[in-house]
Design an enzyme around this catalytic site. Sequence first.
Site, short mmCIF file in Angstrom:
data_model
loop_
_atom_site.label_atom_id
_atom_site.label_comp_id
_atom_site.label_asym_id
_atom_site.label_seq_id
_atom_site.Cartn_x
_atom_site.Cartn_y
_atom_site.Cartn_z
N HIS A 129 0.82 -1.22 0.00
CA HIS A 129 0.00 0.00 0.00
C HIS A 129 0.85 1.26 0.00
O HIS A 129 0.33 2.36 -0.24
CB HIS A 129 -1.00 0.00 1.17
CG HIS A 129 -0.42 0.30 2.51
ND1 HIS A 129 -0.15 -0.67 3.44
CD2 HIS A 129 -0.07 1.47 3.08
CE1 HIS A 129 0.33 -0.11 4.54
NE2 HIS A 129 0.39 1.19 4.35
N ASP A 169 -0.02 -7.68 1.60
CA ASP A 169 0.37 -6.28 1.51
C ASP A 169 1.89 -6.15 1.53
O ASP A 169 2.48 -5.65 2.49
CB ASP A 169 -0.27 -5.52 2.68
CG ASP A 169 -0.02 -4.03 2.65
OD1 ASP A 169 0.39 -3.52 1.59
OD2 ASP A 169 -0.25 -3.38 3.69
N SER A 190 4.37 2.29 8.06
CA SER A 190 4.02 1.29 7.06
C SER A 190 5.24 0.81 6.29
O SER A 190 6.11 1.60 5.91
CB SER A 190 3.01 1.87 6.06
OG SER A 190 1.70 1.79 6.54
#
Length: 489
Positions: free
Chosen positions: A87, A138, A250
């Site tokens: 992402h 992801d 992230s």
Amino acid sequence: MSRVARASCRYLALVLAVALVPLGALPAQASGEAKPTVVNGTDAATDQFPYLVALIDAERLESDGLFQAQFCGGTLTTPTTVVTAAHCVVDQTTGRVSLPSETLIGFGRDLRGTSFRLVPLASVAVHPGYEARSASRDVAVLTLATAQPDQPTLTPLRPTDSGPYEVGGTEARVAGWGNTSATEKAFPASPKFGTIVLFPAAACGSSASFTINGTSFEGFDAADADASIMLCAAGATNAGDVIDSCQGDSGGPLVVGDGSAMRLIGVVSWGEDCASEFPGVYVRVSAMTDFLLANKAIVTLSPLVAPKMQATARHDSIRVSFEHSHDGTTVSTFAATATDPATGEVVQCFTEPRTDELPSTCLLRGLVDGVTYSVAGIAANTAGNSPAAPAILVTPVAVPTPGRIVKVSVKAGGKARFTVTASRSVGSKLAGARVTCLPTAGGPSVSAEIQGATASMTGLTNGRYACSVTARNSVGVAESEPRVIVARS
């Protein structure tokens, strides 16, 4: 339940395309009463997480500088590859994958300093199974345009690696330049790290709660988290403050182990708010091995520690058993060598790791009873060999040659029936043969006498047993290769 990705929202404007978060661009506010003093823990020392890298937006770097341009983290796993979250490089609205020219990889600590090394990308690869709404798979691999051989790397965990890396309750570490507050924007210039705890699978896909240091966390159910490809983790101080990754972290590393056994086990992915009553969710790296191998993000290391080895005297032979030491590497072969000190003659045997929890064994054949041999062993894979295990002196003797188990019928009520081949006497008369079963979790053994070609056993309790044929004569006892059964009481 809405997922909030943990890409950075440093900017006052909307997050750029490469860092759009699914189901909302700005971080949600924390729920519950948890008020962490520092969401990500404490300052990372200069020698901690040397493999941590910053993802830098190239356009924003030109206009606003390094601090504002950092939007995700990543892990250098080889001199040319960075593992991060998908992402971070996929537009969550259009599905567009960012171009290599849109992202730089930053090596350094202080985003407000001048010592960051910036390296361009050659390619961006996103897992083909990545699904934005569920955050499944992801993960992405970024290939550097120029190799960085002077930078430390961290090896991703593979399913074949040994050690309790993913067991619930295991202590792990997470690091990044992400938000340090659950209620406002407070992004640090230097990375923070937190010590957190892995949740059991039941609290990461089966709704079970989990308690850390007296702080209770809610578990995700199967509709939200898939424990086969995700890990859940969080931490809590003695004062009840929650430790968690947050926006800006992230793609960063979740790490277990120390020294040469240290492994990348997770990638920061998403959460239900930051430092809330729910854990953070991470990509389960061991479930992404095929993708990482295909994109050259894993380098195979040779075994670093000698295997644990035992050697047992047999007639004209020596039985050697191996257990791989928990050094985080993969083993494809074990090898044993018996050397006659008087003549220098060498005999070898080889075996592969077993798929159950029992040691692997091989038989050094063609030896002479009464001669003392020096037995050594190694573990090996395609990258090389481990150091040799300390040599053991063993003298073959005329014990019986045991039969082996060829068929097992397990019945309810703690019963089992074994069909075996015949044990053979050597020198002295065979004094008896039995099937003996030992609980793999520990406890007293259960045995039954072999009559003809069968043995009927009772008294087994629920669980796994390692069962062998044991034969004895006046010289001693020998046992066959064990076979695992699952008993039902």
